[in-house]
Design a protein around this motif. Sequence first.
Motif, PDB file in Angstrom:
ATOM      1  N   PHE A  54      14.385 -71.927  98.876  1.00 57.61           N
ATOM      2  CA  PHE A  54      13.813 -71.469  97.613  1.00 57.61           C
ATOM      3  C   PHE A  54      12.409 -72.038  97.505  1.00 57.61           C
ATOM      4  N   ASP A  55      11.463 -71.229  97.067  1.00 56.12           N
ATOM      5  CA  ASP A  55      10.078 -71.669  96.958  1.00 56.12           C
ATOM      6  C   ASP A  55       9.879 -72.485  95.680  1.00 56.12           C
ATOM      7  N   PRO A  56       9.713 -73.807  95.786  1.00 57.16           N
ATOM      8  CA  PRO A  56       9.542 -74.629  94.589  1.00 57.16           C
ATOM      9  C   PRO A  56       8.257 -74.320  93.830  1.00 57.16           C
ATOM     10  N   ASP A  57       7.269 -73.746  94.519  1.00 61.00           N
ATOM     11  CA  ASP A  57       6.028 -73.401  93.836  1.00 61.00           C
ATOM     12  C   ASP A  57       6.243 -72.321  92.777  1.00 61.00           C
ATOM     13  N   SER A  58       7.185 -71.406  93.033  1.00 63.38           N
ATOM     14  CA  SER A  58       7.442 -70.349  92.041  1.00 63.38           C
ATOM     15  C   SER A  58       8.041 -70.944  90.762  1.00 63.38           C
ATOM     16  N   ILE A  59       8.860 -71.994  90.901  1.00 59.09           N
ATOM     17  CA  ILE A  59       9.407 -72.687  89.724  1.00 59.09           C
ATOM     18  C   ILE A  59       8.269 -73.369  88.967  1.00 59.09           C
ATOM     19  N   ALA A  60       7.387 -74.045  89.687  1.00 59.57           N
ATOM     20  CA  ALA A  60       6.259 -74.734  89.050  1.00 59.57           C
ATOM     21  C   ALA A  60       5.363 -73.749  88.303  1.00 59.57           C
ATOM     22  N   ILE A  61       5.092 -72.619  88.936  1.00 53.58           N
ATOM     23  CA  ILE A  61       4.228 -71.613  88.305  1.00 53.58           C
ATOM     24  C   ILE A  61       4.877 -71.068  87.034  1.00 53.58           C
ATOM     25  N   ALA A  62       6.179 -70.802  87.089  1.00 58.69           N
ATOM     26  CA  ALA A  62       6.881 -70.240  85.930  1.00 58.69           C
ATOM     27  C   ALA A  62       7.003 -71.239  84.785  1.00 58.69           C
ATOM     28  N   ALA A  63       7.121 -72.519  85.091  1.00 58.67           N
ATOM     29  CA  ALA A  63       7.426 -73.505  84.052  1.00 58.67           C
ATOM     30  C   ALA A  63       6.214 -74.195  83.446  1.00 58.67           C
ATOM     31  N   THR A  64       5.134 -74.299  84.175  1.00 63.32           N
ATOM     32  CA  THR A  64       4.013 -75.129  83.709  1.00 63.32           C
ATOM     33  C   THR A  64       3.440 -74.667  82.375  1.00 63.32           C
ATOM     34  N   SER A 138      -3.497 -78.868  84.190  1.00 62.18           N
ATOM     35  CA  SER A 138      -3.865 -79.894  85.180  1.00 62.18           C
ATOM     36  C   SER A 138      -3.174 -81.232  84.913  1.00 62.18           C
ATOM     37  N   TYR A 139      -2.562 -81.399  83.747  1.00 61.30           N
ATOM     38  CA  TYR A 139      -1.852 -82.632  83.403  1.00 61.30           C
ATOM     39  C   TYR A 139      -0.333 -82.475  83.449  1.00 61.30           C
ATOM     40  N   VAL A 140       0.148 -81.327  83.878  1.00 58.60           N
ATOM     41  CA  VAL A 140       1.587 -81.076  83.963  1.00 58.60           C
ATOM     42  C   VAL A 140       1.950 -80.786  85.412  1.00 58.60           C
ATOM     43  N   MET A 141       2.889 -81.567  85.938  1.00 56.74           N
ATOM     44  CA  MET A 141       3.361 -81.365  87.307  1.00 56.74           C
ATOM     45  C   MET A 141       4.861 -81.073  87.261  1.00 56.74           C
ATOM     46  N   VAL A 142       5.244 -79.969  87.872  1.00 54.50           N
ATOM     47  CA  VAL A 142       6.642 -79.585  87.989  1.00 54.50           C
ATOM     48  C   VAL A 142       6.967 -79.593  89.475  1.00 54.50           C
ATOM     49  N   LYS A 143       7.881 -80.467  89.882  1.00 53.82           N
ATOM     50  CA  LYS A 143       8.147 -80.609  91.313  1.00 53.82           C
ATOM     51  C   LYS A 143       9.645 -80.736  91.568  1.00 53.82           C
ATOM     52  N   GLN A 144      10.033 -80.281  92.748  1.00 47.59           N
ATOM     53  CA  GLN A 144      11.421 -80.397  93.158  1.00 47.59           C
ATOM     54  C   GLN A 144      11.675 -81.810  93.661  1.00 47.59           C
ATOM     55  N   TYR A 145      12.858 -82.328  93.358  1.00 47.51           N
ATOM     56  CA  TYR A 145      13.252 -83.669  93.783  1.00 47.51           C
ATOM     57  C   TYR A 145      13.105 -83.780  95.301  1.00 47.51           C
ATOM     58  N   GLY A 146      12.502 -84.864  95.727  1.00 49.85           N
ATOM     59  CA  GLY A 146      12.339 -85.101  97.164  1.00 49.85           C
ATOM     60  C   GLY A 146      11.089 -84.483  97.753  1.00 49.85           C
TER      61      GLY A 146
END
Length: 147
Positions: A54-64, A138-146
């Motif tokens: 699963f592409d974690p970047d798509s989660i970050a883009i959707a949630a930020t 720029s102050y919000v980071m959404v990242k997958q564990y690990g």
Amino acid sequence: MLTGDVFDDEGNQPDSVTITISDFPDYYDIPFVIPTSQMVNLVLTWNLRFDDPFDPDSIAIAATQPLVDYINSLAVSEPMSIYQIGSVFLASISKLVEPSQVSLIETNIWIDGVIAEPAPESGLIYGNKYKYFTTDQSYVMVKQYGS
């Protein structure tokens, strides 16, 4: 916000101005606080129950942006809720992944560069009672564990 002799939690007097209202022959001085901002940094770490490519970047883009919008919508002295942050995150990714598959949501928050912990026995993070929270992407980071 009206003020007379008010002080924040650190004993500082918040920025204020006084305006004069004229109702001839009377004049009334009205002091009020000018709220200023507190910069919020948010790191939200998430994970899923399954090992699917699963592409974690798509989660970050959707949630930020929804997370930015939540923080910026809070009124002066209104606390942030880590539970609401989790709800906003789950709602924002629901078109990409079933929210029930999310196994971890961990939030780390800094206010003006200082780590902020929820108040005891709550999920609320309070700032200065005469200020409001602000952030941007720029102050919000959404990242997958690990990662």
